[in-house]
Design an enzyme around this catalytic site. Structure first.
Site, PDB file in Angstrom:
ATOM      1  N   SER A 204       0.849  -1.190   0.000  1.00  0.00           N
ATOM      2  CA  SER A 204       0.000   0.000   0.000  1.00  0.00           C
ATOM      3  C   SER A 204       0.886   1.241   0.000  1.00  0.00           C
ATOM      4  O   SER A 204       1.749   1.390   0.876  1.00  0.00           O
ATOM      5  CB  SER A 204      -0.888  -0.004   1.241  1.00  0.00           C
ATOM      6  OG  SER A 204      -1.601   1.198   1.332  1.00  0.00           O
ATOM      7  N   CYS A 329     -10.935   2.716  14.512  1.00  0.00           N
ATOM      8  CA  CYS A 329     -11.912   2.414  13.472  1.00  0.00           C
ATOM      9  C   CYS A 329     -12.243   3.712  12.748  1.00  0.00           C
ATOM     10  O   CYS A 329     -11.675   4.759  13.044  1.00  0.00           O
ATOM     11  CB  CYS A 329     -13.144   1.755  14.070  1.00  0.00           C
ATOM     12  SG  CYS A 329     -14.099   2.834  15.101  1.00  0.00           S
TER      13      CYS A 329
HETATM   14  C1  LIG Z   1      -0.898  -4.634   7.689  1.00  0.00           C
HETATM   15  C2  LIG Z   1      -1.884  -3.794   6.958  1.00  0.00           C
HETATM   16  N1  LIG Z   1      -2.621  -4.342   5.983  1.00  0.00           N
HETATM   17  C3  LIG Z   1      -3.520  -3.635   5.279  1.00  0.00           C
HETATM   18  C4  LIG Z   1      -3.731  -2.303   5.549  1.00  0.00           C
HETATM   19  C5  LIG Z   1      -4.751  -1.559   4.751  1.00  0.00           C
HETATM   20  O1  LIG Z   1      -4.121  -0.706   3.822  1.00  0.00           O
HETATM   21  P1  LIG Z   1      -4.900   0.540   3.226  1.00  0.00           P
HETATM   22  O2  LIG Z   1      -4.950   1.581   4.301  1.00  0.00           O
HETATM   23  O3  LIG Z   1      -4.072   0.972   2.052  1.00  0.00           O
HETATM   24  O4  LIG Z   1      -6.243   0.074   2.799  1.00  0.00           O
HETATM   25  C6  LIG Z   1      -2.998  -1.679   6.562  1.00  0.00           C
HETATM   26  C7  LIG Z   1      -3.241  -0.267   6.904  1.00  0.00           C
HETATM   27  O5  LIG Z   1      -3.266   0.103   8.054  1.00  0.00           O
HETATM   28  C8  LIG Z   1      -2.040  -2.446   7.276  1.00  0.00           C
HETATM   29  O6  LIG Z   1      -1.323  -1.915   8.243  1.00  0.00           O
END
Ligand SMILES: Cc1ncc(COP(=O)(O)O)c(C=O)c1O
Length: 393
Positions: A204, A329
């Site tokens: 991301s 949240c």
């Molecule tokens: C480990 C992990 N996976 C997925 C996400 C979700 O990513 P995005 O905010 O780009 O949707 C996050 C975001 O906090 C994360 O820390």
């Protein structure tokens, strides 16, 4: 408020100047829809494909293995739901295995698969914040179609033993597709190497100095994934919707810089984090969470005994220190952390745990400012709790 110490890089990072500069032309004259045939569209298409090549080079895969998504959540959804559904359709089985400390983007996807009749197994996590490999072994079988374990946990920062996970998956569940959520890993680990054993890898952009709302899923050649977004068939049919070209270009630039400067940025963040941690150690009853030696350089996760995270974060914010706790949240309210619960931390302790996260933009001034505030605020809140125990309940 004269200065702000931003110690919440695990939530999001400031956009790197290189990413902003790379994006600018695509937010102006390069605005075209990359699916079109004319010159304006072709310019956007060229930008998108150059970005894809650059992202692939940074992640150690082929450009054709990169699917641009609308962020990490979407990449995780596509990997887990799309990977499992494609494998079940091919008759490979119906078991899905995820660790208990996964991000909600993975856990909620698994829950949805459960509602579709998949046999979902949730693997335990140790008090050290590491996935329990013995429990993983017990969960795997020949009918397992998808396994998802993250590379770095977003709350406590622990680096997971992906190579050990992969060895068990290949041995005990040979038909399973292995997904790793590498969203929190990119600033700290060489994802091209460390995530190599995984078939599907989520990243991301906003976690490494790129824009929000754009991410990527690496789908290795030969791995089948069913789309979850359908429509115009963009991204080789795997993710319909007009691609955010500027976002993809910004992600590529941020990723390139992150990879180029990783060694230097990791050691800088580690020394800032260590100085901060040493400063906090002067406060009585500050208890580190999990196995700190296995956490990434930017993460410091501690419990201030007798002070709720909620009170502490509000008080710190008033004095210009930005930190986080649990998973906030959408409303910004604190939800009990499923990660700390999975690690076996009692709920009352989990309510006192706070995450300070450093990143490429952190400075010595941030540490100075935070250390001038945190001990004083903790002492004040503890004093208030001692005078009125109900206030701290
Ligand atoms: C480990 C992990 N996976 C997925 C996400 C979700 O990513 P995005 O905010 O780009 O949707 C996050 C975001 O906090 C994360 O820390």
């Amino acid at each position: 408020m004269t200065s702000v110490a931003y110690l919440d890089h695990a939530a999001t990072t400031p956009v790197r100047p290189e990413a902003r500069a790379a994006m600018a032309p695509f937010q102006a004259e390069g605005f075209g829809n990359p699916s079109g045939l004319h010159a304006v569209a072709r310019q956007a298409k060229t930008g998108l494909e150059e970005a894809r090549e650059s992202i692939a080079a940074s992640l150690g895969c082929a450009p054709g293995e990169v699917v641009i998504t609308g962020g990490g959540t979407e990449a995780d959804n596509l990997a887990v739901m799309g990977g499992a559904r494609a494998a079940r359709r091919a008759g490979h089985g119906d078991r899905v295995v995820v660790s208990a400390m996964e991000h909600k983007a993975v856990l909620a996807s698994a829950e949805r698969l459960g509602a579709e009749g998949f046999d979902v197994r949730v693997v335990r996590v140790g008090p050290d914040g590491i996935v329990d490999l013995d429990d993983l072994e017990r969960a795997l079988d020949a009918r397992t179609v998808l396994v998802s374990t993250m590379l770095v946990n977003n709350e406590v920062g622990t680096i997971q033993p992906l190579a050990d996970v992969a060895e068990r998956v290949r041995r005990l569940a040979p038909r399973a597709v292995l997904h790793t959520d590498a969203v929190q890993a990119v600033p700290w680990l060489d994802v091209a190497t460390v995530a190599a054993p995984a078939d599907l890898v989520s990243v991301s952009a906003h976690k490494f100095g790129g824009p929000k709302g754009v991410g990527a899923l690496v789908i290795r050649a030969g791995v089948e994934v069913e789309p979850i977004l359908v429509g115009g068939g963009q991204e080789r049919g795997l993710r319909s919707g007009t691609v955010d070209v500027a976002g993809a270009v910004g992600m590529a630039a941020a990723l390139r810089v992150t990879v180029e400067r990783r060694d230097e940025e990791v050691s800088r963040a580690a020394s800032l984090r260590d100085r901060f941690a040493a400063g906090l150690a002067s406060i009585p009853e500050v208890i580190p969470t999990g196995e700190r030696a296995r956490a990434v350089a930017g993460n410091h996760h501690v419990r201030f005994v007798g002070v709720t995270a909620e009170d502490l974060l509000v008080a710190l914010d008033r004095e210009g220190v930005c930190a986080a706790a649990g998973s906030s949240c959408a409303s910004g309210a604190l939800e009990p952390s499923h990660v700390l619960a999975a690690m076996g931390m009692p709920r009352g302790h989990a309510r006192e745990a706070v995450r300070f996260s450093f990143g490429y933009a952190s400075t010595n001034a941030d540490v100075d400012h935070a250390l001038s505030v945190v001990p004083r605020v903790v002492e004040r809140l503890r004093g208030a709790a001692a005078r009125d125990p109900r206030a701290a309940a």
